[in-house]
Design a protein around this motif. Structure first.
Motif, mmCIF file in Angstrom:
data_model
loop_
_atom_site.group_PDB
_atom_site.id
_atom_site.type_symbol
_atom_site.label_atom_id
_atom_site.label_comp_id
_atom_site.label_asym_id
_atom_site.label_seq_id
_atom_site.Cartn_x
_atom_site.Cartn_y
_atom_site.Cartn_z
ATOM 1 N N PRO A 13 0.809 -1.223 0.000
ATOM 2 C CA PRO A 13 0.000 0.000 0.000
ATOM 3 C C PRO A 13 0.842 1.272 0.000
ATOM 4 O O PRO A 13 1.956 1.292 0.513
ATOM 5 C CB PRO A 13 -0.787 -0.113 1.307
ATOM 6 N N VAL A 14 0.299 2.338 -0.568
ATOM 7 C CA VAL A 14 1.034 3.611 -0.628
ATOM 8 C C VAL A 14 0.394 4.703 0.227
ATOM 9 O O VAL A 14 1.026 5.723 0.489
ATOM 10 C CB VAL A 14 1.140 4.139 -2.089
ATOM 11 N N LEU A 15 -0.856 4.482 0.655
ATOM 12 C CA LEU A 15 -1.598 5.591 1.260
ATOM 13 C C LEU A 15 -0.883 6.201 2.470
ATOM 14 O O LEU A 15 -0.733 7.427 2.574
ATOM 15 C CB LEU A 15 -3.004 5.121 1.662
ATOM 16 N N ARG A 16 -0.454 5.316 3.386
ATOM 17 C CA ARG A 16 0.197 5.816 4.601
ATOM 18 C C ARG A 16 1.420 6.681 4.248
ATOM 19 O O ARG A 16 1.648 7.734 4.794
ATOM 20 C CB ARG A 16 0.600 4.631 5.471
ATOM 21 N N GLY A 17 2.209 6.175 3.285
ATOM 22 C CA GLY A 17 3.406 6.919 2.859
ATOM 23 C C GLY A 17 3.038 8.269 2.252
ATOM 24 O O GLY A 17 3.729 9.271 2.465
ATOM 25 N N VAL A 35 -5.760 13.301 -1.496
ATOM 26 C CA VAL A 35 -5.047 12.200 -2.157
ATOM 27 C C VAL A 35 -5.955 11.603 -3.235
ATOM 28 O O VAL A 35 -7.184 11.680 -3.140
ATOM 29 C CB VAL A 35 -4.661 11.074 -1.163
ATOM 30 N N ALA A 36 -5.331 11.010 -4.238
ATOM 31 C CA ALA A 36 -6.065 10.209 -5.230
ATOM 32 C C ALA A 36 -5.313 8.896 -5.339
ATOM 33 O O ALA A 36 -4.085 8.896 -5.481
ATOM 34 C CB ALA A 36 -6.084 10.912 -6.580
ATOM 35 N N VAL A 37 -6.028 7.778 -5.242
ATOM 36 C CA VAL A 37 -5.354 6.484 -5.348
ATOM 37 C C VAL A 37 -6.062 5.635 -6.401
ATOM 38 O O VAL A 37 -7.240 5.848 -6.705
ATOM 39 C CB VAL A 37 -5.338 5.731 -3.997
ATOM 40 N N VAL A 38 -5.292 4.683 -6.943
ATOM 41 C CA VAL A 38 -5.859 3.798 -7.957
ATOM 42 C C VAL A 38 -6.312 2.516 -7.270
ATOM 43 O O VAL A 38 -5.509 1.821 -6.642
ATOM 44 C CB VAL A 38 -4.808 3.469 -9.037
ATOM 45 N N LEU A 39 -7.593 2.206 -7.398
ATOM 46 C CA LEU A 39 -8.151 0.974 -6.845
ATOM 47 C C LEU A 39 -8.777 0.179 -7.995
ATOM 48 O O LEU A 39 -9.030 0.742 -9.066
ATOM 49 C CB LEU A 39 -9.202 1.313 -5.791
#
Ligand code: M6R
Length: 614
Positions: A13-17, A35-39
């Motif tokens: 995962p990258v979110l915490r970082g 934030v924007a993340v790819v799911l």
């Protein structure tokens, strides 16, 4: 100013970082974050106005936790008020592309009108959303994110650091580009990371590559490919950043500013390390910098800088003229860049900047260069734009400075200016080896003298003075000669963190106007050390006292202390080095006054740490 982070990993995962990266960038100043993340289902965005904690609260449900690619942003509003909807990231209509952006899209209005005519609906008032839709539409056509970014940027005027993340048939994609504001990338075996500042990258790698203007980078787990905006490969060397990620923490101090004030003895010692050649009575810079051949034909120095760095520049002007006998002009970078300055042959532009990314200082440097000046920079950030664009560089080795109020960077800049003045003086033969040696010996003593100034007794004494003056109706800081800029710096420090009205003045100018301000509610801080103008400043203190002003004398001149009544006694040293010692008690005085007044010391209102836009 705005901050950018991005991460793409093969797994994990990258979110915490991303959130930790945004936390490290908080010091730059911001009014919203996101934030924007790819799911698997597409791109998900979370964003909130206000402090990062507001965003963290939204993320608590863990819905975005699993993503292995994402981007984050701290926004400093330019187009559209600070709000949830204007916070970055912004997405295109397809929902497959999201963008964060620092800087300004100057032609966003005609581009927006074009998109509106094509039926696009906008969710925000930002210029960034225009870019998001442009990239999104191209991406929908080709499925190639690099090509989509290239096509969009070809139509954009302005300056920007931007990152696009997209989800396509092959999974997550991430592309960034720079035309102005800073952007750096790093990678590890299973990830690639980007940020607008080196600090968020340090947990992943200390090998950092800075993009140049006109660079694009395709981020893939384990590698970063850099090209120009036409897609031609370009080579950029990575640099080792010796900062410890721990340096970005507050340690046991309540504020970064206090921590950074206390770091000064170590910072000064590091800035001197390996540079003092007492045998030769000279200064030696690493990597063959500032050799005789470069310095011998300097006919004039033009200092360009902003804020605190400008004050260091004023001190540099006294030092270079005094020790090297070269004429020096000093100018606000923001003024210099809009004049048509005359650069005579032999001019060296001396650019001073903590961050190395201040837009005005960079623009002024570029103008001086374009008109034929060679450039020397005094800078704290290795690999920054200022460093990369200079012919010769003196790094100040201060480590990351997080507090918005610059402290350790200033004293290190002044030390660097002393070293530069000695080196020019030796190269030009205006300073004898013996005289230089005398200064080198004194430079070595600074560490202990600074420690003395930061002792518990001294802190208690300055706190008492702060209590006595925290409710003053105003402050005047006065000084003369090489300590006049210290007065300017003392006033800037106090006003920026305590919001009290404070002015710095050349003591001799008092009688030409400012003395009318003196009454019992006004505190006058007189900076005076033993030296050529000490008796003159004593007379100025007398003038204030006789008009009922409260006077505090700061420096090594015992008679000034006696006249003023209240004092901060600073160890005696060469007059040339006295600004370094005299500044430290003024930093503490401002800090304690701001603390007593309940101010947000590390994040003063309306201010950003690094002013990367105009
Ligand atoms: O990063 P720079 O040294 O170029 O920054 C210049 C000014 O913005 C900076 O010194 C500013 O004045 C500080 N807030 C002063 O404490």
């Amino acid at each position: 100013m705005c901050g950018i982070v991005g991460a793409i990993r093969s797994q994990g995962p990258v979110l915490r970082g991303l959130v930790e990266g945004l936390r490290v960038l908080e010091y730059r100043g911001y009014d919203s974050s996101g934030v924007a993340v790819v799911l698997p289902g597409g791109i998900q965005i979370a964003k909130r106005q206000g402090r990062l904690e507001n965003l963290e609260a939204v993320l608590q449900d863990g819905a975005l936790e699993a993503a292995s690619a994402g981007i984050g942003h701290t926004r400093w509003a330019t187009h559209g008020e600070p709000s949830d909807r204007n916070a970055h990231p912004h997405r295109g209509a397809s929902g497959k592309v999201a963008i964060v952006h620092n800087g300004i899209i100057e032609n966003y209005l005609p581009l927006k009108n074009e998109l509106l005519e094509a039926g696009v609906t906008f969710e925000s008032d930002t210029d960034t959303e225009v870019l998001a839709h442009m990239v999104d539409r191209e991406f929908a056509r080709t499925g190639d994110l690099s090509a989509a970014v290239r096509a969009a940027l070809a139509r954009v005027q302005g300056y920007y650091a931007m990152v696009a993340v997209a989800v396509g048939d092959a999974g997550s994609m991430m592309v960034c580009a720079r035309q102005g504001p800073p952007l750096a990338v790093a990678w590890s075996e299973d990830g690639a990371y980007l940020a607008s500042d080196v600090l968020p990258l340090l947990p992943y790698s200390n090998q950092v590559t800075f993009l140049e203007d006109g660079d694009m980078a395709v981020m893939q787990p384990g590698s970063v490919t850099i090209t120009d905006f036409s897609g031609n490969p370009v080579t950029r060397t990575s640099r080792e950043i010796e900062w410890d990620p721990e340096d970005a923490g507050k340690g046991h101090y309540p504020h970064y500013m206090l921590k950074e004030i206390h770091e000064q003895p170590g910072v000064i010692a590091r800035t001197l390390e390996g540079r003092l050649d007492e045998k030769a009575g000279d200064v030696v810079f690493e990597n063959d910098q500032l050799q005789d051949a470069f310095l011998a034909d300097i006919s004039r120095v033009q200092v360009v800088a902003c804020g605190t760095a400008l004050h260091a520049g004023y001190i540099a002007s006294y030092l270079i003229e005094g020790l090297a006998r070269v004429p020096v002009d000093v100018e606000f970078a923001s003024e210099f860049r809009y004049r048509d300055p005359i650069i005579v042959p032999g001019t060296v532009a001396l650019a001073i900047s903590q961050s190395g990314e201040t837009a005005d200082t960079l623009a002024a440097t570029r103008l001086a260069k374009a008109k034929g000046a060679r450039v020397i920079s005094i800078c704290n950030v290795p690999g920054s734009s200022q460093v990369r664009e200079s012919d010769q560089v003196i790094l100040t080795r201060g480590g990351p400075e997080i507090g918005v109020a610059s402290t350790k960077a200033f004293t290190a800049q002044v030390v660097a200016a002393v070293l530069l003045a000695i080196r020019i003086g030796r190269a030009k033969g205006t300073l004898s080896a013996d005289d230089a040696r005398g200064l080198l010996v004194e430079l070595r003593m600074l560490r202990n003298q600074l420690e003395e100034l930061l002792s518990e007794n001294m802190r208690t004494h300055i706190k008492d003075l702060a209590r006595r003056h925290a409710a003053a109706k105003g402050f005047l800081f006065i000084g003369r000669g090489v300590n006049y800029p210290v007065a300017l710096e003392g006033a800037l420090k106090l006003k920026e963190i305590s919001y009290m009205h404070a002015e710095g003045y050349a003591a001799g100018e008092m009688k030409h106007g400012p003395i009318a301000l003196i009454d019992p509610g006004m505190t006058v801080v007189a900076v005076n050390s033993i030296g050529r103008v000490a008796d003159k400043v004593r007379a100025n203190i007398e003038q204030v006292k006789s008009r009922g002003g409260e006077t505090v004398s700061v420096g090594s001149d015992p008679e000034s202390h006696e006249i003023a009544g209240q004092s901060i006694k600073v160890p005696a040293c060469s007059e040339w080095l006295s600004p370094i010692l005299n500044t430290v008690p003024l930093q503490l005085l401002s800090y304690y006054i701001a603390d007593l007044r309940g101010c947000d010391i590390d994040k003063p209102r309306n201010l950003a740490k690094s002013v990367t836009v105009e």
